[in-house]
Design a protein around this motif. Structure first.
Motif, mmCIF file in Angstrom:
data_model
loop_
_atom_site.group_PDB
_atom_site.id
_atom_site.type_symbol
_atom_site.label_atom_id
_atom_site.label_comp_id
_atom_site.label_asym_id
_atom_site.label_seq_id
_atom_site.Cartn_x
_atom_site.Cartn_y
_atom_site.Cartn_z
ATOM 1 N N SER A 122 0.865 -1.022 -0.033
ATOM 2 C CA SER A 122 -0.022 -0.152 0.187
ATOM 3 C C SER A 122 0.926 1.287 0.093
ATOM 4 N N VAL B 58 -3.335 7.902 -1.441
ATOM 5 C CA VAL B 58 -3.916 8.568 -0.459
ATOM 6 C C VAL B 58 -5.128 9.616 -1.346
ATOM 7 N N ASN C 181 -8.807 8.284 2.505
ATOM 8 C CA ASN C 181 -8.793 6.889 2.282
ATOM 9 C C ASN C 181 -7.367 6.426 1.625
ATOM 10 N N VAL C 182 -6.886 5.194 1.788
ATOM 11 C CA VAL C 182 -5.963 4.789 1.103
ATOM 12 C C VAL C 182 -6.244 3.625 0.185
ATOM 13 N N GLN C 183 -6.264 3.505 -1.167
ATOM 14 C CA GLN C 183 -6.817 2.831 -2.006
ATOM 15 C C GLN C 183 -5.646 2.095 -2.805
ATOM 16 N N GLU D 257 -5.051 0.420 5.937
ATOM 17 C CA GLU D 257 -5.289 2.063 5.742
ATOM 18 C C GLU D 257 -5.120 2.791 6.903
#
Length: 716
Positions: A185, A191, A241-243, A286
C-alpha cells in the motif's frame, strides 16, 4: 544499560560504541545535554547537542521497548499461551511496531464475529478447514459434526460461516501478512481525499478546496499536504482513504493463503480471503499506513517548527537601549509603554493617531514628550491591526522633529497570550492587559530570546499545523530548542526572569523561582558561589548551571564568562604563567593568544576544554547572535491592494516550510516565496538558504487580493 543495547544504539546512530557508552553514562548520572556538550567534550569525544539528543532519544526508545516487552510477556503468560519460541521471538524484537504485530493475536479485544464463533465451539472446524484438503466425506457430513442448537449453531451453513469468520480474523492478524500489505500500500497505494456530500458550501470548506478530489502517491505525499487533508477530515469536511488500484494484491493474497485449490472447501476459503481483505485487512492497513504517514509528516513539521523557533529565538537583539513599545489599534487607540535598557517599565500612555479619532497632533505631542523625557533610542511597533498606519505616523514624528530614534516593526504573535497570562499579571498587576502587550513588544526588540521564552512556543507563529501534530513530541522538541538557545547565549543571573532561568541547564521552574526570590531578598548576586546559598540548589544543580549563568561586574571576573567554575584554578595557572592577574587577562585577546593550549592539558582538562577556555578569555560572554538590523518597509504600501507585480521590496522572513518561505513585506499579509523561487540554484531544503528573522529583498510575482495570497521571488 547493558552492552548489547549500547551496541544496538551505536549501530543505529552510526556512532562509535565508546562515545555512546560515555554519553549514556553521563546522562544516567543526571547530567544535562547542554552541560555535556559544552563541558565534557573529552569524555564524549566531542559529541555535539544533536548527537547527544539522538542518543538520549534512542535510550528512551530502548527503555520503552523493554517495558512494553515485559507487559506483553506477562499478558500472554497469564493467558497460558506463552511458549518458549514465542518468548524468544518477543525478546528478540528490536522495534515497537514488530512487537505489537506479534502481540496482536493475543491482545485483549472487543467481541468480534470470530470471538463469538469461538465461544460456539467452532475453532476446531476452522483448524480443520485450514489444515485439510480432501476430507474423505461430504461437506454436509463434515459440518454436521459442529451443529449444536444450544451453542446457537442451528445448521451446517451457520457452522461454516462461523469457522470462516475465525479464519478471516486469524489471517488478518498474521504479522507477515499485515506487513506485506502495508508495504504494498505504501509503494503502490494512493491517498485520496474527497469532499463529503453536502459539505462543499459548508463554513471553512473553501480552505480545503484543492483537496475536494485529490489523489497522492502514498509513498511520496508531502507531509504538509497530508496534514492538510487530515485537518479537513478532522473538521468533518473531507473523506480520507488509502486505495490500491486493481486486484493484484488480492490475487497474490489468495495464492498465499489458499495454495491448495483442489480442497473440498477451497472455494469457500477463496471467498473468505475476499471477506478478510475487504472487511479486516484493508481497513487495518489503511489505518496503519495513514498512521505511519502521519508520523512522518509530524516529524517533518516538528523539525521545521524547531528550526524556525531556533532562528527566531536567536534573532539579533537590539540591545540594552531605552525602548518605546507601541501596541497599535484603531478605535481603542495605540497603547504606548517605555522601558529602560534593562527592560524595566517606566511609563505608559494611550494615543489616537489613527481612525476614527485621527488625533495626530495630540498623539505626536504625547509621543514626543515620552521620547525626550526618557531619551528613547528605539521604537518597537507591533505588526498587528493598524500597524502600517501607526508606523507611518511614527515615521513622520521622527522626520519632522529630526529625532535620533529608530523605528522597527516587531512581530506580536503570542504577545496577547503572554499579556493575559498569570506570569504577566504577576509581573505587572496594576497595568492593563494592552499595556503589558506594549511592554512585551518593546522587550522583544531589546532581547527576543529573553522575552519570547515567556510565551508558549506554539503561539509564536513560526510553524504550520502545530495543533495537528503529536503534541508530546512537539512540546519535547520546542522545549529542547528553547533550552539549547538559552544555554548557547547564556543568562544574566541578576536580570533574568523566572521563565528564562527555568531553561538554564540543571535549574527548572521551581529552582528558578527560588533564585529570583533569593535575589529579591538579598540583592544582586556578587559571584556564582552565592548560588549555593539558594534553598534547594544543590551541588549537582550548581555544576550543571554555573557555566551558563553570567554576573557582570561581580567579584570574580570569570563569572561574566562561559568558563566553568571547575576550571578557575586552570585559568589562574594561565595567569601565573603570563605573570598577570585574572582581571587583566579576562577580555584581553592579545594576552589569550600568548597561551599555548598544549601546556595546560592534564588528566582532568583535555585539549578541547583548554582551547574553549582560551577562546572565551579573549571574548568573555560573547553573544553568538548576529548584529541587529532593522527591516525597511516601503512607506507607500499599507495593504495588499497597494501591491502590484514587479515591485521589489524589503521584508523579513517569518516562517520557513518544506515548500518555501513566508515573508512579511509590511502589508498585513505575508507573501510566499515558493521553494522554486528561493534561488537561481536548485534548493532541496529552504532552511539552507533562508531563516526566520532574516531580512531579504524580494520581487512581487503575483497578487490575489480576494484569496489574500502574494507570490514572491528572489530570482531577479
Amino acid at each position: 544499560m547493558d552492552e548489547q543495547t549500547l551496541r544496538q544504539i551505536a549501530e543505529q546512530l552510526e556512532l562509535p560504541l565508546k562515545q555512546v557508552r560515555a554519553a549514556v553514562e553521563l546522562l544516567e548520572a543526571g547530567n544535562t545535554i547542554p552541560f555535556i556538550a559544552r563541558y565534557r567534550k573529552e569524555v564524549t569525544g566531542g559529541l555535539d547537542e544533536i548527537a547527544l539528543r539522538a542518543i538520549e532519544d534512542a535510550v528512551e526508545r530502548e527503555n520503552a521497548l523493554a517495558a512494553r516487552k515485559t507487559t506483553v510477556l506477562k499478558s500472554i503468560d497469564e493467558q497460558g499461551l506463552l511458549t518458549d519460541s514465542l518468548r524468544k521471538k518477543i525478546e528478540a524484537c528490536t522495534d515497537i511496531k514488530t512487537l505489537e504485530a506479534i502481540y496482536l493475536p493475543f491482545k485483549p479485544k472487543r467481541r468480534t464475529r470470530a470471538t463469538i464463533a469461538r465461544e460456539r465451539g467452532l475453532q476446531p472446524l476452522a483448524d480443520l478447514l485450514l489444515s485439510a484438503g480432501k476430507l474423505g466425506k461430504s461437506k454436509k457430513d463434515v459440518l454436521a459434526s459442529y451443529v449444536n442448537a444450544k451453542n446457537e449453531v442451528p445448521d451446517g451453513d451457520s457452522a461454516l460461516a462461523g469457522a470462516l469468520d475465525i479464519i478471516a480474523e486469524q489471517w488478518s492478524e498474521e504479522p507477515e501478512t499485515r506487513t506485506w500489505l502495508a508495504e504494498k500500500s505504501m509503494k503502490f497505494g494512493k491517498v485520496t481525499s474527497t469532499i463529503k456530500r453536502g459539505k462543499k458550501t459548508a463554513e471553512g470548506a473553501e480552505k480545503f478546496e484543492q483537496y475536494f478530489d485529490r489523489q497522492e502517491s502514498a509513498g511520496r505525499i508531502p507531509g504538509h499536504r497530508l496534514l492538510a487533508m487530515m485537518r479537513g477530515a478532522g473538521e468533518g469536511l473531507l473523506r480520507l482513504n488509502v486505495q490500491l488500484e486493481g486486484d493484484r494484491e488480492l490475487t497474490d493474497l489468495k495464492r498465499k493463503l489458499v495454495p491448495n485449490r483442489n480442497g473440498d472447501f477451497a472455494n469457500e476459503l477463496l471467498d473468505c480471503v475476499d471477506d478478510c481483505f475487504e472487511r479486516l485487512l484493508m481497513p487495518a492497513t489503511e489505518s496503519a499506513v495513514l498512521a505511519e504517514l502521519k508520523e512522518r509528516a509530524d516529524e517533518e513539521a516538528i523539525e521545521v517548527f524547531g528550526k524556525n523557533l531556533h532562528e527566531l529565538l536567536m534573532s539579533a537583539p537590539a540591545g540594552p537601549r531605552v525602548t518605546l513599545g507601541i501596541d497599535p489599534g484603531f478605535r481603542t487607540g495605540c497603547k504606548v509603554a517605555v522601558i529602560d535598557g534593562t527592560g524595566k517599565f517606566l511609563e505608559n500612555t494611550t494615543i489616537y493617531p489613527t481612525a476614527p479619532k485621527n488625533d495626530t497632533q495630540g498623539a505626536s505631542a504625547s509621543l514626543l514628550r515620552l521620547i525626550k523625557k526618557h531619551n528613547v533610542e528605539l521604537i518597537a511597533i507591533g505588526n498587528g491591526t493598524a500597524s502600517r498606519e501607526t508606523d507611518a505616523f511614527v515615521g513622520d514624528v521622527i522626520k519632522q522633529n529630526k529625532l535620533d530614534a529608530t523605528k522597527v516593526m516587531v512581530s506580536e504573535s503570542g504577545a496577547s497570550i503572554y499579556s493575559a497570562s498569570e506570569l504577566a499579571v504577576k509581573e505587572f498587576p496594576d497595568l492593563d492587559i494592552t499595556v503589558r502587550g506594549a511592554i512585551s513588544i518593546a522587550r522583544r526588540l531589546q532581547d527576543p530570546l529573553a522575552e519570547l521564552v515567556k510565551t508558549d512556543p506554539k503561539s509564536i507563529g513560526v510553524g504550520q499545523y502545530q495543533h495537528d501534530v503529536n503534541q508530546t513530541r512537539l512540546r519535547k522538541c520546542l522545549d529542547r530548542t528553547v533550552e539549547s538557545c538559552v544555554n548557547q547565549v547564556g543568562v544574566d543571573l541578576n536580570t533574568a526572569s523566572v521563565s528564562l532561568l527555568s531553561y538554564v541547564a540543571g535549574i527548572g521552574p521551581k529552582l528558578a523561582e527560588k533564585i529570583v526570590a533569593y535575589r529579591d531578598e538579598q540583592g544582586q548576586f556578587k559571584n556564582r558561589k552565592q548560588l549555593t546559598a539558594v534553598p534547594k540548589l544543590g551541588k549537582k544543580a550548581f555544576e550543571q548551571a554555573a557555566g551558563f549563568l553570567r554576573i557582570r561586574g561581580g567579584d570574580q571576573p570569570l563569572d561574566g564568562s562561559a568558563v566553568h567554575p571547575e576550571s578557575y584554578p586552570l585559568v589562574e595557572q594561565m595567569a601565573k604563567r603570563l605573570k598577570t592577574d585574572l582581571k587583566a587577562m579576562v577580555g584581553n585577546a592579545t594576552l589569550s593568544t600568548k597561551i599555548r593550549a598544549e601546556d595546560f592539558v592534564d588528566d582532568r582538562f583535555g585539549l578541547p576544554t583548554v582551547k574553549d577556555i582560551i577562546s572565551e578569555l579573549g571574548k568573555p560572554g560573547r553573544d553568538p547572535r548576529q548584529e541587529f538590523r532593522a527591516v525597511k518597509f516601503d512607506d507607500a504600501l499599507n495593504s495588499i491592494e497597494d501591491l502590484r507585480a514587479g515591485l521589489v521590496l524589503e521584508g523579513v522572513v517569518t516562517n520557513v516550510t518544506h515548500f518555501g518561505a513566508f515573508v512579511d513585506i509590511g502589508v498585513h499579509q505575508d507573501g510566499l516565496i515558493h521553494v522554486s523561487q528561493l534561488s537561481n540554484e536548485f534548493v532541496s531544503d529552504p532552511n539552507a538558504v533562508v531563516s526566520v528573522g532574516e531580512v531579504v529583498r524580494v520581487k512581487v510575482v503575483d497578487v490575489d487580493v480576494e484569496r489574500k495570497r502574494i507570490g514572491l521571488t528572489r530570482k531577479f
